[in-house]
Enzyme design. Structure first.
Site, PDB file in Angstrom:
ATOM      1  N   SER A 108       0.800  -1.214   0.000  1.00 19.29           N
ATOM      2  CA  SER A 108       0.000   0.000   0.000  1.00 19.29           C
ATOM      3  C   SER A 108       0.836   1.269   0.000  1.00 19.29           C
ATOM      4  O   SER A 108       0.298   2.359  -0.107  1.00 19.29           O
ATOM      5  CB  SER A 108      -0.937   0.010   1.214  1.00 19.29           C
ATOM      6  OG  SER A 108      -0.172   0.016   2.390  1.00 19.29           O
TER       7      SER A 108
ATOM      8  N   LYS B  70       2.821   9.531   3.952  1.00 18.18           N
ATOM      9  CA  LYS B  70       2.587  10.552   2.933  1.00 18.18           C
ATOM     10  C   LYS B  70       3.417  11.792   3.255  1.00 18.18           C
ATOM     11  O   LYS B  70       3.882  11.980   4.364  1.00 18.18           O
ATOM     12  CB  LYS B  70       1.097  10.967   2.938  1.00 18.18           C
ATOM     13  CG  LYS B  70       0.116   9.902   2.519  1.00 18.18           C
ATOM     14  CD  LYS B  70      -0.036   9.857   1.011  1.00 18.18           C
ATOM     15  CE  LYS B  70      -1.215   8.959   0.614  1.00 18.18           C
ATOM     16  NZ  LYS B  70      -1.074   7.568   1.107  1.00 18.18           N
TER      17      LYS B  70
END
Lengths: 209, 209
Positions: free
Chosen positions: A128, A167
Site C-alpha cells: 500500500s 505521505k
DNA sequence: TCCCCTGTTGAACTTTTGTTCTAATAACAG
DNA sequence: CTGTTATTAGAACAAAAGTTCAACAGGGGA
C-alpha cells in the site's frame, strides 16, 4: 611518515581488535610484531600517539585506543511492529518510550540515525505504500514526533478512515494535504483533527533477495 | 534470572565500553557499581560468564568481552560512484578490486551486507530508476558479480543503447528480458551479448530530509 | 673525526590487576 | 530452629603489564 615498524604495530592493533574486543598489551605487541623489547614498543607507541593515530591511557593496562575504527557508534533500534493500511501503528507514546520491550532490534550506524533521539523501525507489510516508493518488506526508520513540517514524509493515522499511511505532509488553510510521493497519484485531504502524526520517516532500508 | 547486582555490572560494562574502547578492570567495576570488594565482583563475573552474558580471559587484564554488543562487526563499503541512465557504472573489475581508492566510504553493519564479499555502493542520480522503486539520491548496495539468476535485481550496462539501469533479470530462449519492478511498465529485451552485468543489488538505502 | 639525533637493548622497578582464601553474614528450605 | 547454600568482606598474594633507565649502535652532517 610512519616507520615500517610503526605501520606494523598499527596493523597489529587493528587485527588484534578485530579478533579480541580488548586491546593488546605492550608485550602482546612485542610478540605479535617480532619486536625485541617492550621499551621499543613503548617508544613507538608514544610516537604513534603524538601523531594522532592512537590514544593511550597512562598506567592503564591495555589502554590503547585506535583513533581509526574508534568512534563508529552503533545504535540499537527497536523494530516496533509492522505498518499496513488498515492497521494502527503501535508507536509508543513519549511516556512509554523507555519500556519498549521489542522482540526484534536493529543495529544501525549513526550515519543512518544521524543522532536523532527516539528512533524506531517499522516493517512495511503489503504494497500500500508503493506510491511513496516503499515496498512490501521494506524497513522504515522513524523518528518519534507528533508534529511535522511542510513537505516531510510522515506516518499518519487517519482516524476517520481507520487507515495508516506514509505521505508527505502539507498544512493548507484549514485542512491538511497528504501527498503521495508519486506525483501521478492524487493527494488526500483531511481535517487537522482527523490526522494523528505518528512519526517522521528518516530512512528507508530495503534488503533484496 | 540475574540478580540486581549482576544487572548493574552488565549495565556498567556497557556504559564503560560506550565510553572507553577498552574494558574495565575488576576494580573499575568495584568503584563504578559501588561494590565493596573485588572478590564480590569476581564472584558475580563468574556467574555472568556461566550464564553466557560475558566471556573472560583468565589472567588477562581487562579481559572481559560482552557477548551482547560483541560481534557487531562493521563493514566499510566504498561508494564507487553514481549510477544514472546514460552513464557507465565505474564498477571495478575483479582484478582492480583491491586498489579501489574511493573518496567516500560507508560504514554498515553486517546485517545489511550479510557477509557478502565484494560489496560496493552507488549513489543514484536522477529519477530514471523510479520504476524499480529507487529514487534520486538513494544509495544502492551492490555485490560485484557478472552473472545473475533469473529474477534478481541487477545493474546492467546495455552496450547498444549506452545506458545503465537497474532491472530484474530473466533469461529467455535466446534473449534476455529486463523487467522493471513496476509491473505497469514494459520489459526491455536484449541479446545476451549486448548485456553486461555490473552487479547485483543487495540493498537500497534512502535517507530522508 | 666528533657530535647529535634516532632507534635499540635488556633489565629492573613499580603499579595495576586478576585471583585466592578464610571468615562472616544473609537467605532459605525443611 | 537448623543445617545448607548463596553472597559478602577484607586482606593478601602473585602475575601481568606499564614505565624507566643507562648504555649502546648507527648515520648523517659539520
Amino acid at each position: 611518515m610512519l616507520s615500517q615498524k610503526q605501520e606494523r604495530i598499527l596493523d597489529f592493533l587493528r587485527r588484534f581488535l578485530d579478533d579480541k574486543d580488548y586491546p593488546p598489551t605492550v608485550r602482546d605487541i612485542v610478540r605479535g610484531c617480532g619486536i625485541s623489547s617492550t621499551s621499543v614498543v613503548d617508544y613507538n607507541l608514544n610516537i604513534l600517539e603524538r601523531k594522532g593515530h592512537i590514544r593511550r591511557g597512562r598506567d592503564i593496562s591495555r589502554g590503547i585506543e585506535l583513533m581509526d575504527r574508534n568512534r563508529r557508534r552503533l545504535v540499537r533500534v527497536p523494530v516496533i511492529g509492522r505498518i499496513a493500511a488498515g492497521e494502527p501503528i503501535p508507536v509508543p507514546s513519549a511516556e512509554t518510550w523507555n519500556n519498549v520491550a521489542s522482540a526484534e532490534t536493529l543495529d544501525l550506524t549513526e550515519g543512518l540515525t544521524r543522532g536523532k533521539g527516539e528512533v524506531y523501525a517499522l516493517w512495511v507489510k503489503g504494497t500500500s505504500m508503493v506510491d511513496a516508493l516503499i515496498n512490501d518488506g521494506d524497513i522504515v526508520l522513524m523518528e518519534y514526533t507528533n508534529t511535522a513540517e511542510n513537505g516531510e514524509l510522515i506516518a499518519v493515522w487517519l482516524k476517520g478512515k481507520r487507515e495508516a499511511t506514509l505521505k508527505r505532509f502539507y498544512r493548507e488553510r484549514d485542512r491538511i494535504r497528504l501527498q503521495p510521493a508519486n506525483i501521478e497519484m492524487k493527494p488526500v485531504y483531511a481535517e487537522p483533527e482527523n490526522v494523528e502524526i505518528q512519526g517522521k520517516v528518516i530512512a528507508v532500508i530495503r534488503k533484496l533477495e
